[in-house]
Write a protein that holds these residues in place. Structure first.
Motif, mmCIF file in Angstrom:
data_model
loop_
_atom_site.group_PDB
_atom_site.id
_atom_site.type_symbol
_atom_site.label_atom_id
_atom_site.label_comp_id
_atom_site.label_asym_id
_atom_site.label_seq_id
_atom_site.Cartn_x
_atom_site.Cartn_y
_atom_site.Cartn_z
ATOM 1 N N THR A 20 -1.825 -2.680 0.346
ATOM 2 C CA THR A 20 -2.864 -2.142 -0.531
ATOM 3 C C THR A 20 -2.502 -2.338 -1.994
ATOM 4 O O THR A 20 -3.355 -2.714 -2.812
ATOM 5 C CB THR A 20 -3.081 -0.645 -0.243
ATOM 6 N N ALA A 23 -3.044 -5.900 -2.825
ATOM 7 C CA ALA A 23 -4.473 -6.202 -2.805
ATOM 8 C C ALA A 23 -5.161 -5.689 -4.066
ATOM 9 O O ALA A 23 -6.036 -6.369 -4.627
ATOM 10 C CB ALA A 23 -5.125 -5.590 -1.568
ATOM 11 N N VAL A 24 -4.776 -4.506 -4.527
ATOM 12 C CA VAL A 24 -5.381 -3.957 -5.743
ATOM 13 C C VAL A 24 -4.958 -4.771 -6.964
ATOM 14 O O VAL A 24 -5.794 -5.110 -7.815
ATOM 15 C CB VAL A 24 -4.977 -2.476 -5.914
ATOM 16 N N GLY A 27 -6.759 -8.208 -6.325
ATOM 17 C CA GLY A 27 -8.207 -8.176 -6.155
ATOM 18 C C GLY A 27 -8.971 -7.619 -7.342
ATOM 19 O O GLY A 27 -10.105 -8.046 -7.603
ATOM 20 N N ALA A 96 -6.467 -9.020 2.428
ATOM 21 C CA ALA A 96 -7.130 -7.898 1.769
ATOM 22 C C ALA A 96 -7.569 -8.217 0.345
ATOM 23 O O ALA A 96 -8.504 -7.598 -0.161
ATOM 24 C CB ALA A 96 -6.201 -6.681 1.747
ATOM 25 N N PHE A 100 -11.080 -6.867 -1.116
ATOM 26 C CA PHE A 100 -11.153 -5.890 -2.205
ATOM 27 C C PHE A 100 -11.842 -6.476 -3.436
ATOM 28 O O PHE A 100 -12.556 -5.774 -4.155
ATOM 29 C CB PHE A 100 -9.743 -5.421 -2.569
ATOM 30 N N LEU A 103 -15.531 -6.019 -3.208
ATOM 31 C CA LEU A 103 -15.885 -4.624 -3.447
ATOM 32 C C LEU A 103 -15.811 -4.288 -4.931
ATOM 33 O O LEU A 103 -16.655 -3.547 -5.466
ATOM 34 C CB LEU A 103 -14.963 -3.706 -2.644
ATOM 35 N N SER A 145 -13.762 1.903 -3.043
ATOM 36 C CA SER A 145 -13.471 0.553 -2.549
ATOM 37 C C SER A 145 -12.033 0.450 -2.055
ATOM 38 O O SER A 145 -11.758 -0.177 -1.024
ATOM 39 C CB SER A 145 -13.717 -0.467 -3.668
ATOM 40 N N ALA A 146 -11.103 1.056 -2.794
ATOM 41 C CA ALA A 146 -9.703 1.046 -2.366
ATOM 42 C C ALA A 146 -9.528 1.797 -1.051
ATOM 43 O O ALA A 146 -8.751 1.371 -0.179
ATOM 44 C CB ALA A 146 -8.822 1.667 -3.451
ATOM 45 N N THR A 149 -10.642 -0.390 1.706
ATOM 46 C CA THR A 149 -9.645 -1.426 1.940
ATOM 47 C C THR A 149 -8.472 -0.891 2.743
ATOM 48 O O THR A 149 -7.967 -1.574 3.652
ATOM 49 C CB THR A 149 -9.141 -1.980 0.597
#
Length: 247
Positions: A20, A23-24, A27, A96, A100, A103, A145-146, A149
């Protein structure tokens, strides 16, 4: 089986947590870039937007189990192995990021364009618009959104257990399916359901709290710090904003 389940839970949370975070980090700028380079965006570039959008679409359309197998060579290069929780983080994160990013794109597009025009009128550049308007205004949606995900990554991590990634998916396959211990499989399903429910509730609560506290109006403090410069004496030049402090 309790120690086994506890270790599997920690392995799942470890994989999902790191995936995560990656991805953050990957993304968020990608999703904002999709908005900025689109028609009417601050960095309008149709070619770049189409290329980035196509890459994101292709990555999103690939089933995770296929992506995981296709990335085994890359995973081995990065982690030195294709088995275990560290190895699973690579395909989880890569899968991911485009998810993400889309999103994020949807969340940022919901921001009132009038706020963007207001910052531009006061002399704000693209970075100021992103930092003072787009991200703060869309923050509650970004939190949601997170959360979405994270929930998707938990499902992916369970799927990664089929190839020896560890975690709850590995327990369900090795003990619940291969050894016909149906009771343990249902316990694993129940644990996954509880974990997902807790994460979803926490994410929804955070998003609602930010919205009530004005998270959807986060640009206001930034706009107040954009102090218009006085109009030069003896000229017709319009006043501009001093964005030094705001930036």
């Amino acid at each position: 089986m309790r120690p086994l389940l506890e270790q599997a839970c920690w392995d799942t949370l470890y994989m999902v947590g790191w995936s995560t975070l990656i991805a953050v980090v990957g993304g968020l700028p990608l999703g904002i870039l999709l908005v900025l380079t689109d028609r009417g965006g601050l960095l309008r570039n149709v070619v770049a937007n189409k290329v980035i959008g196509q890459v994101v679409n292709v990555a999103r359309s690939m089933p995770f189990i296929i992506l995981m197998v296709a990335l085994m060579g890359f995973t081995r290069t990065v982690t030195g192995t294709t088995i275990g929780r560290e190895a699973a983080i690579v395909p989880l994160a890569i899968g991911a990021i485009p998810f993400f990013a889309r999103l994020v794109e949807t969340a940022v597009r919901e921001v009132d364009h009038g706020l963007v025009e207001a910052v531009q009128a006061m002399g704000g550049n693209t970075w100021t618009v992103v930092r003072r308007v787009l991200v703060p205004e869309s923050l509650p949606s970004l939190i949601s959104s997170a959360t979405t995900t994270v929930v998707a990554l938990i499902g992916y991590s369970a799927m990664a257990g089929t190839v020896g990634a560890g975690g709850l998916g590995d327990i369900a396959i090795r003990y619940g399916y291969q050894r016909f211990e149906t009771g343990l499989m249902w316990i694993t399903v129940a644990v996954l359901a509880v974990v997902i429910s807790v994460i979803q509730l926490a994410g929804d609560h955070a998003a609602r709290t930010l919205h009530r506290r004005g998270g959807g109006s986060g640009a206001a403090p930034g706009l107040r710090r954009l102090k218009p410069r006085p109009k030069p004496a003896g000229t017709d030049e319009p006043a501009t904003a001093d964005v030094t402090k705001a930036a």
